[in-house]
Scaffold this active site. Structure first.
Site, PDB file in Angstrom:
ATOM      1  N   GLU A 104       0.824  -1.219   0.000  1.00 36.56           N
ATOM      2  CA  GLU A 104       0.000   0.000   0.000  1.00 36.56           C
ATOM      3  C   GLU A 104       0.850   1.258   0.000  1.00 36.56           C
ATOM      4  OE1 GLU A 104      -2.634  -0.186   3.364  1.00 36.56           O
ATOM      5  OE2 GLU A 104      -3.331  -2.169   2.761  1.00 36.56           O
ATOM      6  N   VAL A 105       1.907   1.239   0.791  1.00 35.10           N
ATOM      7  CA  VAL A 105       2.736   2.450   0.921  1.00 35.10           C
ATOM      8  C   VAL A 105       4.047   2.222   0.157  1.00 35.10           C
ATOM      9  CG1 VAL A 105       3.897   4.013   2.518  1.00 35.10           C
ATOM     10  CG2 VAL A 105       1.723   2.946   3.184  1.00 35.10           C
ATOM     11  N   HIS A 109       9.188  -1.044   3.710  1.00 35.30           N
ATOM     12  CA  HIS A 109       8.990  -1.232   5.146  1.00 35.30           C
ATOM     13  C   HIS A 109       8.895  -2.710   5.477  1.00 35.30           C
ATOM     14  CE1 HIS A 109       5.101  -0.586   3.141  1.00 35.30           C
ATOM     15  NE2 HIS A 109       4.568  -1.435   4.010  1.00 35.30           N
ATOM     16  N   HIS A 111       7.304  -5.290   8.217  1.00 40.97           N
ATOM     17  CA  HIS A 111       6.338  -5.461   9.300  1.00 40.97           C
ATOM     18  C   HIS A 111       6.925  -6.469  10.289  1.00 40.97           C
ATOM     19  CE1 HIS A 111       2.637  -3.931   7.066  1.00 40.97           C
ATOM     20  NE2 HIS A 111       3.432  -4.185   6.041  1.00 40.97           N
TER      21      HIS A 111
HETATM   22  P1  AMP Z   1       1.735  -2.438   3.135  1.00 45.74           P
HETATM   23  O1  AMP Z   1       0.451  -3.015   2.641  1.00 45.74           O
HETATM   24  O2  AMP Z   1       2.776  -3.490   3.378  1.00 45.74           O
HETATM   25  O3  AMP Z   1       2.220  -1.301   2.266  1.00 45.74           O
HETATM   26  O4  AMP Z   1       1.418  -1.847   4.584  1.00 45.74           O
HETATM   27  C1  AMP Z   1       1.275  -0.510   4.885  1.00 45.74           C
HETATM   28  C2  AMP Z   1       1.029  -0.412   6.368  1.00 45.74           C
HETATM   29  O5  AMP Z   1       1.185   0.934   6.767  1.00 45.74           O
HETATM   30  C3  AMP Z   1      -0.386  -0.835   6.803  1.00 45.74           C
HETATM   31  O6  AMP Z   1      -0.268  -1.911   7.752  1.00 45.74           O
HETATM   32  C4  AMP Z   1      -0.977   0.417   7.432  1.00 45.74           C
HETATM   33  O7  AMP Z   1      -1.787   0.162   8.547  1.00 45.74           O
HETATM   34  C5  AMP Z   1       0.288   1.202   7.812  1.00 45.74           C
HETATM   35  N1  AMP Z   1       0.131   2.650   7.879  1.00 45.74           N
HETATM   36  C6  AMP Z   1      -0.434   3.480   6.975  1.00 45.74           C
HETATM   37  N2  AMP Z   1      -0.344   4.754   7.378  1.00 45.74           N
HETATM   38  C7  AMP Z   1       0.307   4.740   8.568  1.00 45.74           C
HETATM   39  C8  AMP Z   1       0.693   5.746   9.495  1.00 45.74           C
HETATM   40  N3  AMP Z   1       0.435   7.051   9.283  1.00 45.74           N
HETATM   41  N4  AMP Z   1       1.346   5.367  10.615  1.00 45.74           N
HETATM   42  C9  AMP Z   1       1.594   4.063  10.852  1.00 45.74           C
HETATM   43  N5  AMP Z   1       1.268   3.066  10.021  1.00 45.74           N
HETATM   44  C10 AMP Z   1       0.615   3.395   8.891  1.00 45.74           C
END
Ligand code: AMP
Length: 126
Positions: A104-105, A109, A111
């Site tokens: 998503e981001v 990163h 997890h």
């Molecule tokens: P991914 O699908 O691996 O890109 O995961 C993105 C993660 O970022 C998700 O678990 C979201 O809950 C987390 N996330 C999005 N925005 C924020 C934020 N502002 N602070 C902390 N975590 C976030």
């Protein structure tokens, strides 16, 4: 092909201090903070401070110091959160990349998830 790094992504904004995060740990090359929507009792995200889109981008372009700093911080987080094998019952470390990885981001990163049994790694779809 790796997409261009989007410096408006939410983690880039956290790194610039434009939006807050629940910081867990930091070193010269990486930052760890709690996931805003935790999927487990322990759910920490570890991100490099440099502009990397995904795991493969980070592996290809990061310096040795960035690679080491990121990995050391990740291990320290697992230990500090009480899930590392030294004292805890274990954890899962996962990273999603791109469309099929359901990322998503678009800032690399890791997890770190723990505090309960994580179940099977993936749901099999035959
Ligand atoms: P991914 O699908 O691996 O890109 O995961 C993105 C993660 O970022 C998700 O678990 C979201 O809950 C987390 N996330 C999005 N925005 C924020 C934020 N502002 N602070 C902390 N975590 C976030």
């Amino acid at each position: 092909m790796t997409p261009a790094y989007d410096d408006q992504n939410i983690f880039a904004r956290i790194l610039r201090g434009e939006i807050p995060c629940d910081k867990v740990a930091e070193n010269d090359h990486a930052l760890a903070f709690r996931d805003i929507n935790p999927a487990a009792p322990v759910h920490v995200l570890v991100i490099p401070k440099g502009a990397y889109v995904s795991f493969d981008d980070f592996c290809a372009r990061a310096s040795e110091a960035e690679l080491a700093g990121f990995l050391r911080l990740s291990g320290q987080v697992a230990e500090a959160e009480g899930v590392a094998l030294k004292r805890g019952a274990g954890f899962r470390a996962i990273t999603n990349a791109g469309e099929h990885g359901v990322q998503e981001v678009p800032h690399f990163h890791l997890h770190i998830l723990g505090g309960r049994g994580m179940g099977p790694m993936l749901t099999r779809r035959d």
